[in-house]
Design a protein around this motif. Structure first.
Motif, short mmCIF file in Angstrom:
data_model
loop_
_atom_site.label_atom_id
_atom_site.label_comp_id
_atom_site.label_asym_id
_atom_site.label_seq_id
_atom_site.Cartn_x
_atom_site.Cartn_y
_atom_site.Cartn_z
N GLU A 84 0.76 -1.33 -0.04
CA GLU A 84 -0.04 -0.03 0.14
C GLU A 84 0.86 1.23 -0.01
OE1 GLU A 84 -3.54 0.25 2.45
OE2 GLU A 84 -4.15 -1.72 1.73
N ARG A 85 0.49 2.31 -0.47
CA ARG A 85 1.06 3.44 -0.48
C ARG A 85 1.33 4.24 0.69
NH1 ARG A 85 1.24 5.50 -5.72
NH2 ARG A 85 -0.08 4.48 -7.19
N HIS A 87 1.03 6.07 4.17
CA HIS A 87 -0.17 6.55 4.86
C HIS A 87 0.02 6.99 6.38
CE1 HIS A 87 0.02 2.17 5.71
NE2 HIS A 87 -0.50 2.58 6.66
N ARG A 100 -4.42 1.97 -4.67
CA ARG A 100 -3.79 2.30 -3.57
C ARG A 100 -2.25 1.32 -3.49
NH1 ARG A 100 -8.55 0.91 0.55
NH2 ARG A 100 -7.01 -0.84 0.79
#
Length: 175
Positions: A84-85, A87, A100
């Motif tokens: 996932e990116r 965050h 994502r």
């Protein structure tokens, strides 16, 4: 209380703190992001080259195909890895993304392939001129970790080399 950023999150926060507030940086990074989306800008540049230099059309079209192939390779890898990116709350996300998933950076991948292949056609040092700003823009925008970008550069260079060899082999077969 939120944990302070560590590792690659801390690196992203540092890059953003150093660059994102400077005049024009976010606007330039967003422009590069839109240009590189789905490798469309690079494919368009290659198509324009093919139109303007019909004698070298095959080389220009090979460069566009290589940029698109690199993008496709990055998308496949993203779907396998599923990272996932970024965050962390300390990281500002400064542009929208189509998914994502972040590993590898498709922008860094397609830009590297395009820069290598378009550089060969044009005779210009495009990898040195195009790859670092695009790679850095992904960090400034907060949408990739440094390892996403570095891996994207490596995958893009590999795809460019494979596309070049296939093109050279096919060109020799036509003679």
């Amino acid at each position: 209380m939120t944990e302070p950023p560590r590792g690659e999150d801390a690196a992203l926060v540092a890059v953003q703190a150093a660059l994102a507030g400077r005049p024009g940086v976010l606007a330039a990074a967003r422009t590069m992001s839109h240009f590189g989306e789905h490798s469309a800008g690079w494919v368009g540049a290659a198509a324009l080259g093919a139109l303007l230099q019909p004698a070298r059309r095959r080389a220009w079209l090979t460069a566009g195909a290589g940029a698109f192939a690199a993008h496709a390779a990055a998308v496949v890898i993203k779907r396998v890895v599923r990272r996932e990116r970024p965050h962390h709350p300390a990281i500002a996300v400064n542009v929208g993304t189509p998914s994502r998933l972040s590993f590898p950076s498709a922008h860094a991948t397609s830009t590297t392939a395009a820069a290598v292949l378009l550089g060969r056609v044009s005779g210009l040092p495009l990898p040195a001129v195009l790859v670092p700003p695009m790679a850095l823009s992904r960090l400034v925008l907060g949408v990739h970790y440094p390892s996403d970008v570095l891996t994207g550069v490596a995958v893009g260079a590999t795809v460019a080399e494979v596309v070049s060899r296939i093109s050279e082999r096919d060109g020799a077969d036509r003679r």
